[in-house]
Design an enzyme around this catalytic site. Sequence first.
Site, mmCIF file in Angstrom:
data_model
loop_
_atom_site.group_PDB
_atom_site.id
_atom_site.type_symbol
_atom_site.label_atom_id
_atom_site.label_comp_id
_atom_site.label_asym_id
_atom_site.label_seq_id
_atom_site.Cartn_x
_atom_site.Cartn_y
_atom_site.Cartn_z
ATOM 1 C CG HIS A 14 -1.817 1.192 1.310
ATOM 2 N ND1 HIS A 14 -3.146 1.075 1.612
ATOM 3 C CD2 HIS A 14 -1.611 2.504 1.101
ATOM 4 C CE1 HIS A 14 -3.711 2.266 1.597
ATOM 5 N NE2 HIS A 14 -2.789 3.160 1.285
ATOM 6 C CG HIS A 16 -0.746 7.189 -0.929
ATOM 7 N ND1 HIS A 16 -1.983 7.362 -1.516
ATOM 8 C CD2 HIS A 16 -0.974 6.505 0.223
ATOM 9 C CE1 HIS A 16 -2.910 6.808 -0.752
ATOM 10 N NE2 HIS A 16 -2.332 6.283 0.314
ATOM 11 C CE LYS A 100 -7.943 2.157 -0.488
ATOM 12 N NZ LYS A 100 -6.705 2.624 0.071
ATOM 13 C CG HIS A 137 -9.760 4.527 3.611
ATOM 14 N ND1 HIS A 137 -8.546 5.164 3.722
ATOM 15 C CD2 HIS A 137 -10.491 4.946 4.668
ATOM 16 C CE1 HIS A 137 -8.547 5.938 4.793
ATOM 17 N NE2 HIS A 137 -9.727 5.831 5.382
ATOM 18 C CG HIS A 175 -4.801 2.133 5.921
ATOM 19 N ND1 HIS A 175 -6.129 2.065 6.235
ATOM 20 C CD2 HIS A 175 -4.727 2.827 4.766
ATOM 21 C CE1 HIS A 175 -6.808 2.695 5.304
ATOM 22 N NE2 HIS A 175 -5.993 3.163 4.401
ATOM 23 C CG ASP A 248 -1.568 4.828 4.008
ATOM 24 O OD1 ASP A 248 -1.606 5.261 2.840
ATOM 25 O OD2 ASP A 248 -2.395 5.147 4.875
HETATM 26 O O1 DOR Z 1 -3.070 9.251 5.884
HETATM 27 C C1 DOR Z 1 -3.481 8.998 4.765
HETATM 28 N N1 DOR Z 1 -2.985 9.598 3.663
HETATM 29 N N2 DOR Z 1 -4.470 8.109 4.638
HETATM 30 C C2 DOR Z 1 -5.068 7.886 3.466
HETATM 31 O O2 DOR Z 1 -5.970 7.100 3.421
HETATM 32 C C3 DOR Z 1 -4.679 8.653 2.256
HETATM 33 C C4 DOR Z 1 -3.323 9.149 2.364
HETATM 34 C C5 DOR Z 1 -2.989 10.193 1.316
HETATM 35 O O3 DOR Z 1 -3.297 9.974 0.140
HETATM 36 O O4 DOR Z 1 -2.406 11.229 1.657
HETATM 37 ZN ZN ZN Z 2 -3.291 5.115 1.703
#
Ligand code: DOR
Ligand code: ZN
Length: 349
Positions: A14, A16, A100, A137, A175, A248
Amino acid sequence: MTDSLTIRRPDDWHLHLRDGAMLKAVLPETARHFARAIVMPNLVPPVVTGAQAGAYRDRIMAALPDGMQFEPLMTLYLTEDTDPDDVAAAAASGLVKAVKLYPAGATTNSASGVSDFRKVIPVLERMAQIGLPLCTHGEVTTPEVDIFDREAVFIETVLDPLRREIPELRVVMEHITTSDAADYVRSAGAGLGATITTHHLVINRNHILVGGIKPHYYCLPVAKRATHQQALRKAATSGDPRFFLGTDSAPHVDAAKETGCGCAGCFTATNTMAILAHVFEEEGALDKLEGFASLNGPAFYRLPVNPGKLTLKRATTDYPAKIESDDGPVTVFDPGFTPAWHVAEVSAD
Ligand code: DOR
Ligand code: ZN
């Protein structure tokens, strides 16, 4: 006392990576240690179709520095208009590894997410048929529900009914932050897994709020009380194959974190493996780190384990407090201790 630990090269289930200047800045931080990552689709606009996922994959590969070996595992952002045939085609081509689910409004860039779960049943049924996992999520967004209860209420009112309706659907609870979620995973069969982040093993809600508000510890789902943190540490270090690493890691520039309405996300790509080794050793479970970071995820996703290796050595080394991007600096997660381990060597094969 062991001073060296070699494990299969890990994956991040997971992550970003964002786009543009931020992608360029953060991608090497992950690719240095991790062979693959499940890449979140919450761009603006989101990655909804197979064609968009293919184009995003190409941008990620173009941003990868020469000499680094990394494979992005793409995901699609589920909307109420998602076309089951497009999802099936993207999965059949090997491009897309999961879909997702963001409940609308649950977190960063989730405005296009799902409000009416009935509308996505046909897509979920198709995914169940072809074995494509749904990543959730897992928080309700109902305003009346306390933010610390949103995960437990999601399990009870959304996830469990959904899994009863489509029992063949393979689901990753992403998460997880509560003992309720860990218990729910344990109560289910092999079709349910969960990722656990680095930061939720290290912080609880006191870290965010005691002694002044710490915006860099604010993430979603928000860290819960210490008993839940302990439950997550127990689950991650238990050796149970249904729990695996999903960092995450979610970069935001400092200006977007250190402000009156700060963004959610902890950026842990840089120091995750060192922190995890430290935490697993504290739990007397260094021998379980490889399962959590390198074996359990591929098993759930039905992918081969990486051929490469990663060696951790007992030594403290500095890592940068911030990484620079053309959009501005991004603060690296501060675990509040100096990890007793560092990544000494990584091999691709
Ligand atoms: O803390 C987080 N940041 N949780 C999420 O679900 C998304 C993520 C983000 O994209 O910044
Ligand atoms: Zn995330």
